[in-house]
Design an enzyme around this catalytic site. Structure first.
Site, PDB file in Angstrom:
ATOM      1  N   GLU A   1       5.443   4.582   1.079  1.00 43.77           N
ATOM      2  CA  GLU A   1       4.316   4.035   0.852  1.00 43.77           C
ATOM      3  C   GLU A   1       2.171   3.656   0.555  1.00 43.77           C
ATOM      4  O   GLU A   1       2.098   2.515   0.567  1.00 43.77           O
ATOM      5  CB  GLU A   1       3.688   4.848   2.652  1.00 43.77           C
ATOM      6  CG  GLU A   1       4.718   5.304   3.626  1.00 43.77           C
ATOM      7  CD  GLU A   1       3.688   5.919   4.558  1.00 43.77           C
ATOM      8  OE1 GLU A   1       4.010   7.084   4.654  1.00 43.77           O
ATOM      9  OE2 GLU A   1       3.660   5.185   6.349  1.00 43.77           O
TER      10      GLU A   1
ATOM     11  N   GLU B   1      11.172   9.640   7.914  1.00 41.72           N
ATOM     12  CA  GLU B   1       9.897   9.947   8.976  1.00 41.72           C
ATOM     13  C   GLU B   1      10.139  10.763   9.633  1.00 41.72           C
ATOM     14  O   GLU B   1      10.369  12.112  10.434  1.00 41.72           O
ATOM     15  CB  GLU B   1       8.785   9.191   8.993  1.00 41.72           C
ATOM     16  CG  GLU B   1       7.952   9.870   7.891  1.00 41.72           C
ATOM     17  CD  GLU B   1       7.935   8.809   6.288  1.00 41.72           C
ATOM     18  OE1 GLU B   1       8.620   7.909   6.841  1.00 41.72           O
ATOM     19  OE2 GLU B   1       6.891   8.596   6.221  1.00 41.72           O
TER      20      GLU B   1
HETATM   21  N1  3HC Z   1       7.159  18.572   0.752  1.00 42.19           N
HETATM   22  C1  3HC Z   1       7.088  19.578   0.800  1.00 42.19           C
HETATM   23  N2  3HC Z   1       8.649  20.226   0.037  1.00 42.19           N
HETATM   24  C2  3HC Z   1       9.647  19.505  -0.381  1.00 42.19           C
HETATM   25  C3  3HC Z   1       8.972  18.369   0.031  1.00 42.19           C
HETATM   26  C4  3HC Z   1       8.773  17.610   0.622  1.00 42.19           C
HETATM   27  N3  3HC Z   1       8.161  16.503   0.649  1.00 42.19           N
HETATM   28  N4  3HC Z   1      10.252  17.461  -0.750  1.00 42.19           N
HETATM   29  C5  3HC Z   1      11.040  18.719  -0.420  1.00 42.19           C
HETATM   30  N5  3HC Z   1      10.410  19.378  -1.249  1.00 42.19           N
HETATM   31  C6  3HC Z   1      11.083  21.541  -1.407  1.00 42.19           C
HETATM   32  C7  3HC Z   1      11.976  21.505  -0.779  1.00 42.19           C
HETATM   33  O1  3HC Z   1      11.225  22.364   0.441  1.00 42.19           O
HETATM   34  C8  3HC Z   1      12.455  22.786  -2.342  1.00 42.19           C
HETATM   35  O2  3HC Z   1      11.985  23.535  -2.219  1.00 42.19           O
HETATM   36  P1  3HC Z   1      12.382  25.022  -2.039  1.00 42.19           P
HETATM   37  O3  3HC Z   1      13.150  25.283  -3.482  1.00 42.19           O
HETATM   38  O4  3HC Z   1      11.306  25.899  -1.984  1.00 42.19           O
HETATM   39  O5  3HC Z   1      13.139  25.655  -1.197  1.00 42.19           O
HETATM   40  C9  3HC Z   1      12.350  21.929  -3.548  1.00 42.19           C
HETATM   41  O6  3HC Z   1      11.146  21.127  -2.835  1.00 42.19           O
HETATM   42  C10 3HC Z   1      13.385  21.204  -3.922  1.00 42.19           C
HETATM   43  O7  3HC Z   1      13.798  20.129  -3.294  1.00 42.19           O
HETATM   44  P2  3HC Z   1      15.870  20.048  -1.759  1.00 42.19           P
HETATM   45  O8  3HC Z   1      16.530  21.126  -2.413  1.00 42.19           O
HETATM   46  O9  3HC Z   1      15.788  19.364  -1.452  1.00 42.19           O
HETATM   47  O10 3HC Z   1      15.872  19.066  -3.823  1.00 42.19           O
HETATM   48  P3  3HC Z   1      16.846  18.457  -3.735  1.00 42.19           P
HETATM   49  O11 3HC Z   1      17.258  17.903  -5.437  1.00 42.19           O
HETATM   50  O12 3HC Z   1      18.428  18.420  -3.332  1.00 42.19           O
HETATM   51  O13 3HC Z   1      16.154  17.000  -3.065  1.00 42.19           O
HETATM   52  C11 3HC Z   1      14.300  15.624  -1.733  1.00 42.19           C
HETATM   53  C12 3HC Z   1      15.099  16.545  -3.349  1.00 42.19           C
HETATM   54  C13 3HC Z   1      15.565  14.072  -1.931  1.00 42.19           C
HETATM   55  C14 3HC Z   1      13.226  14.794  -2.019  1.00 42.19           C
HETATM   56  C15 3HC Z   1      14.892  16.423  -0.484  1.00 42.19           C
HETATM   57  O14 3HC Z   1      14.250  17.349  -1.007  1.00 42.19           O
HETATM   58  C16 3HC Z   1      14.177  15.672   0.407  1.00 42.19           C
HETATM   59  O15 3HC Z   1      14.882  14.745   1.077  1.00 42.19           O
HETATM   60  N6  3HC Z   1      12.901  15.656   0.901  1.00 42.19           N
HETATM   61  C17 3HC Z   1      12.764  15.305   1.930  1.00 42.19           C
HETATM   62  C18 3HC Z   1      11.956  13.886   2.042  1.00 42.19           C
HETATM   63  C19 3HC Z   1      11.013  13.254   3.044  1.00 42.19           C
HETATM   64  O16 3HC Z   1      11.922  13.695   4.194  1.00 42.19           O
HETATM   65  N7  3HC Z   1       9.503  12.752   2.691  1.00 42.19           N
HETATM   66  C20 3HC Z   1       9.067  12.390   3.909  1.00 42.19           C
HETATM   67  C21 3HC Z   1       8.198  13.145   4.410  1.00 42.19           C
HETATM   68  S1  3HC Z   1       7.362  12.783   5.580  1.00 42.19           S
HETATM   69  C22 3HC Z   1       6.193  11.850   4.866  1.00 42.19           C
HETATM   70  O17 3HC Z   1       5.987  11.256   3.775  1.00 42.19           O
HETATM   71  C23 3HC Z   1       5.004  11.362   5.992  1.00 42.19           C
HETATM   72  C24 3HC Z   1       3.894  10.280   5.826  1.00 42.19           C
HETATM   73  O18 3HC Z   1       4.923   9.150   6.831  1.00 42.19           O
HETATM   74  C25 3HC Z   1       2.717   9.947   6.167  1.00 42.19           C
END
Ligand code: 3HC
Length: 695
Positions: free
Chosen positions: A109, A129
Site C-alpha cells: 500500500e 489482509e
Molecule cells: N508484523 C510483525 N511481525 C512479523 C510480520 C509482520 N507483518 N511478518 C513477519 N513477522 C515476524 C514473524 O512473526 C517472525 O517473528 P519470530 O521470529 O519472532 O517468530 C519473523 O517476523 C520472521 O517471520 P517468518 O518466520 O514468517 O519469516 P519467513 O521468512 O518465513 O516469512 C514473510 C516472511 C513472508 C514476510 C511472512 O512472515 C509473512 O507472510 N508475514 C505476514 C505478512 C502479512 O500478512 N502482512 C500484512 C500485514 S496486515 C497489514 O499490512 C495491514 C495494512 O493493510 C494496514
C-alpha cells in the site's frame, strides 16, 4: 553525500536524489516507529532544495512484510499508516519505491501511494489482509483497482493471494522489473524519472467503472467457499467503493478496516499466524541441528507413501521400504500418484517433478536403509511389530542415523528402549495425507538427544511442515485431545442428540466435517481396533458408547463399505443411514435413557470444553510447551477452524470462570469424564489467561 540515520531508517542524498532505506530486521514490519521515521525522512527531504526525487527502498531479505501485526488490537498511535501514505501521495517531489523479496499488506500500500514502483526480479507482492481477518486498511482496496482494474483487484484482495514478479509487471503493479540491488535500481529509476524516461504518475484521480457481473460472481464464490468469514466479503465491499472519488473510497475502506480490527475473526487469525511461528521456540534450540541428506521410509501403506512423498517434495532422496515384495510396486505407484497430483495442482514444476521421481527408490530389503541419515518407521500401530523393527534397525543402520517412529499413540520410550541407541530415537508423527497436512508432532522421548530435536524441527520446516514439540503420553497432544472430543460427541449421541445434528453443529462452528462424518471417512473398524486395544485399561467408571461397535457389527465401516453413520452411493451427497439412527435409538432404550434435547450451541460448547480441558491437562503434565502449540496442533493437524484461533485461544474468549462452571455442571451427569483440570483452578486463582502463558 550526507547520511542521517536512525536505528530503523537510513537517509542519504546523492546529487539531487534523496534515499530512504527501511532497516528494521527481521522483516521491516511497519510499526509506529518506522512510520514516524519514514514520515520524518520524507518531510526532511521535501524541505531540502537540492533534492528533486526521492527513493524508498528496504534492506535485508525483503522490502517489508507490511504493517506490524503485533500492534493489532492496540490503540492507534500517530502518525497512522494512512497519514504517512497521504503525505507520500501528495509529495511535491516524485517518490519511487523499490520492492524486493516481499512487499505485503501495508508495504505494498505504501508503494501504491508513491508515484513509481520498481520491482527486483523474484519479488512477490500481496494484500494478504483477509488471511488475518482484515482488509487493506491504507488505500490498497482503492489504489490497486486503479492500476490493475476492478476484477483483477477483487481477485487479488479477496483471496489475499501472492502475485509474482511477472504478473506484477504485466498488470502494472510495478512500472519496471529489473535485476540487481534495490539501492542501485532506485537510483537508476530516479534518474530516469528526472530525465522524463520513466513516467512518475498519480493515479488517484482515475475513475473506475462499476462492474456488477464481476462483483456478483465474486460475492457468490466467496459465500460458497468461505461462508463463515466476514473479511473477504467486506474486502469486496471496499474494492467496490473504488468506483467512488478516492477520498470517499479511502474513508469507507478505513471504516470497514477498523470494524474488522475489533472482530473475533481477526483475533483468531492473528493468533493462528503467531501460533504457527511460536512452535519453533523449543528448549533444545541452542543445540545445533545435524545434516540430513537421505531419508528412508519403512512401510508402504498410506502413511508411508504420504511421508515418502512429503520428503520427495522437500527435495530429499527417499528409499521406500515395503517388506511384502508383492506390494512394492503398489507403494511406488502410490507415491507417483501423489507426485502427479502435486504437479497437477501446481505445487511443483515439471523439472522438480522429474527430479522427485528420480530421487525415489523402492525396495523390500530392509538392509538397504543402512546408509540413510534418517529412517522413518511408518508400519501398522502395534507395539511388538514396532519394537521388533527397531531392534533390526539398530543392527542395520549406520551409527549416527536418526531413527524416527511415526506412531500416533504408542510409547516412544518403549520403542527407543528396544535399541541400544535410545538417544537417536524420536517420534515424528505425521498426519494423513502426510504430503498435504502440515502438522508434524515431534515427540521427544526421555533419552532423545537435543540435536535430534533441533534436526527434526529444521527438517520439518524444510519440507514445509509445522513442527510442534510433544512429550510422550498416549496420543501425544493431538490424539489425546481428539479422544476426548470424540467421547464428548459420542456421549451427546448416547444422551439424545442425533449424529447428523452433532455434525451439522460442529460444521457450522467451522470444522470441515463433523466427528461422525470423519469417523466414516477414517473407517469405523480402525477406531474399533483402537478401542479394543485400550479395553483392558479402560477405567470401570468410564462411560462407554457401544453405538459405533454395533454399527461395525453390521459390516458398516463407513465410506469404504458405502455405509456407516451415513449412506454413500457415490453420486449424491451422503445421507443419514436410517440403520445407524435405529441403532442409536435402540441403544438409548437399552440404557433406559430418555433422549435429551441439545441446542447446537450446547453441542459445540461440550465438544470444545472437552478439548480445552484435555489441552489444559497436556499443559499441566508438560506434554505441550505452551497453549499456542496446542492451537497449532489443532489448526494444522485436525482441521480446527483457523478463524477461531484454536481451542486454547477460544478458552480465553470463553473465560476460565465460565469453563469451570460448565465442567462442574456437566459433571453432575458424568463425574468421571467431566473433571476440572488443576491448571484451570490455578489460573482462576491467579487471574491468569492462556495468552499470558504464551507470552
Ligand atoms: N508484523 C510483525 N511481525 C512479523 C510480520 C509482520 N507483518 N511478518 C513477519 N513477522 C515476524 C514473524 O512473526 C517472525 O517473528 P519470530 O521470529 O519472532 O517468530 C519473523 O517476523 C520472521 O517471520 P517468518 O518466520 O514468517 O519469516 P519467513 O521468512 O518465513 O516469512 C514473510 C516472511 C513472508 C514476510 C511472512 O512472515 C509473512 O507472510 N508475514 C505476514 C505478512 C502479512 O500478512 N502482512 C500484512 C500485514 S496486515 C497489514 O499490512 C495491514 C495494512 O493493510 C494496514
Amino acid at each position: 553525500m550526507k547520511d542521517d540515520n536512525t536505528d530503523i531508517v537510513r537517509v542519504e542524498t546523492e546529487g539531487e536524489i534523496g534515499l530512504i532505506c527501511l532497516s528494521k530486521p527481521p522483516v521491516n514490519a511497519i510499526g509506529v516507529a518506522l512510520r514516524k521515521a519514514v514520515h520524518d525522512a520524507h518531510t526532511r527531504l521535501l524541505s531540502d532544495p537540492a533534492i528533486n526525487a526521492i527513493v524508498l527502498y528496504g534492506e535485508g531479505r525483503f522490502f517489508s512484510a507490511g504493517a506490524d501485526i503485533r500492534d493489532f488490537g492496540k490503540a492507534a498511535v500517530q502518525p497512522t499508516l494512512p497519514e504517512v501514505l497521504k503525505a507520500l501521495n501528495d509529495s511535491a517531489k516524485p517518490v519511487i519505491t523499490v520492492l524486493h523479496g516481499v512487499a505485503f499488506g501495508g508495504a505494498l500500500e505504501l508503494a501504491l501511494a508513491t508515484q513509481a514502483r520498481v520491482g527486483i526480479r523474484g519479488l512477490k507482492v500481496a494484500l494478504p489482509e483477509v488471511k488475518l481477518g482484515l482488509l487493506p486498511g491504507a488505500g490498497g482496496s482503492q489504489r490497486l483497482p486503479r492500476l490493475v482494474g476492478l476484477a483483477a483487484a477483487i481477485d487479488i484482495i479477496c483471496t489475499g493471494r501472492e502475485v509474482d514478479d511477472t504478473e506484477a509487471a504485466a498488470t502494472g503493479i510495478v512500472d519496471r522489473l529489473v535485476e540487481g540491488a534495490p539501492r542501485e535500481a532506485g537510483m537508476e529509476a530516479a534518474r530516469d524519472v528526472l530525465a522524463g524516461v520513466l513516467h512518475a504518475r498519480q493515479t488517484d484521480a482515475q475513475m473506475i467503472t462499476p462492474d456488477p457481473p464481476a462483483v456478483d460472481a465474486a460475492r457468490a464464490k466467496l459465500l460458497a467457499k468461505r461462508p463463515l468469514l466476514a473479511a473477504p466479503l467486506k474486502a469486496l465491499d471496499a474494492v467496490c467503493a473504488s468506483t467512488l472519488p478516492v477520498d470517499q473510497g479511502l474513508a469507507y475502506e478505513r471504516t470497514l478496516f477498523m470494524d474488522l480490527m475489533d472482530s473475533p475473526e481477526r483475533a483468531g487469525l492473528v493468533h493462528a499466524f503467531f501460533a504457527e511461528r511460536a512452535t519453533a521456540k523449543i528448549p533444545e534450540r541452542a543445540s545445533e541441528a545435524r545434516e540430513i541428506r537421505s531419508v528412508a521410509v519403512i512401510g508402504g501403506g498410506t502413511m508411508g507413501i504420504g511421508i515418502a512423498t512429503a520428503f520427495l517434495l522437500g527435495g530429499f532422496p527417499v528409499q521406500l521400504v515395503e517388506g511384502q515384495s508383492d506390494r512394492v510396486a503398489q507403494a511406488r505407484a502410490g507415491v507417483e500418484q501423489n507426485l502427479e497430483g502435486a504437479l497437477r495442482r501446481g505445487k511443483l514444476s515439471g523439472a522438480t517433478h522429474a527430479a522427485a521421481l528420480k530421487n525415489l527408490t523402492c525396495t523390500d530389503a530392509l538392509e538397504e536403509v543402512a546408509s540413510a541419515d534418517l529412517i522413518v518407521e511408518a508400519i501398522f500401530e502395534d507395539m511388538n511389530a514396532k519394537t521388533d523393527l527397531f531392534k533390526k534397525l539398530d543392527a542395520i543402520c549406520k551409527p549416527g542415523a536418526m531413527l524416527a517412529t511415526n506412531t500416533s499413540y504408542l510409547d516412544v520410550n518403549a520403542i527407543a528402549a528396544a535399541t541400544s541407541r535410545a538417544n537417536d530415537v524420536i517420534g515424528l508423527h505425521f498426519f494423513s495425507p502426510a504430503h498435504i497436512m502440515r502438522l508434524v508432532e515431534v515427540v521427544v522421548a526421555d533419552s532423545t538427544a537435543p540435536e535430534w530435536v533441533t534436526t527434526a524441527f529444521a527438517l520439518a520446516r524444510k519440507i514445509g511442515k509445522v513442527p510442534v514439540r510433544a512429550g510422550v503420553c498416549d496420543g501425544f497432544i493431538g490424539n489425546r485431545i481428539l479422544t476426548q472430543y470424540r467421547k464428548a460427541s459420542e456421549y451427546l449421541l448416547l444422551d439424545g442428540a442425533d449424529f447428523d445434528q452433532i455434525d451439522a453443529a460442529l460444521e457450522s462452528f467451522g470444522f470441515a466435517m463433523g466427528p461422525f462424518s470423519v469417523s466414516d471417512l477414517a473407517g469405523l473398524d480402525i477406531a474399533r481396533m483402537t478401542r479394543q486395544r485400550k479395553a483392558a485399561t479402560r477405567p470401570p467408571e468410564e462411560r462407554y458408547s457401544r453405538i459405533s461397535d454395533l454399527i461395525c457389527d453390521q459390516g458398516w465401516f463407513g465410506r469404504k463399505t458405502g455405509k456407516g453413520y451415513y449412506l454413500y452411493d457415490g453420486s449424491n451427497a451422503p445421507s443419514v443411514n436410517p440403520g445407524a439412527t435405529e441403532i442409536a435409538e435402540a441403544e438409548r432404550r437399552v440404557l433406559g435413557k430418555d433422549p435429551e434435547q441439545f441446542s447446537d450451541e450446547e453441542i459445540v460448547a461440550r465438544c470444545l470444553t472437552a478439548m480445552i480441558a484435555e489441552g489444559a491437562r497436556a499443559l499441566q503434565e508438560g506434554i505441550a510447551l505452551r497453549p499456542a502449540d496446542i492451537d497449532a496442533v489443532e489448526l494444522f493437524g485436525y482441521g480446527f477452524p483457523r478463524h477461531r484461533g484454536g481451542p486454547m485461544h477460544m478458552a480465553d474468549q470463553i473465560g476460565i470462570d465460565t469453563l469451570i462452571c460448565r465442567i462442574e455442571t456437566y459433571a453432575a451427569e458424568d463425574a468421571h469424564f467431566w473433571q476440572v483440570p488443576q491448571l484451570l483452578r490455578d489460573m482462576q486463582k491467579n487471574g491468569q489467561s492462556f495468552a499470558d502463558m504464551n507470552a
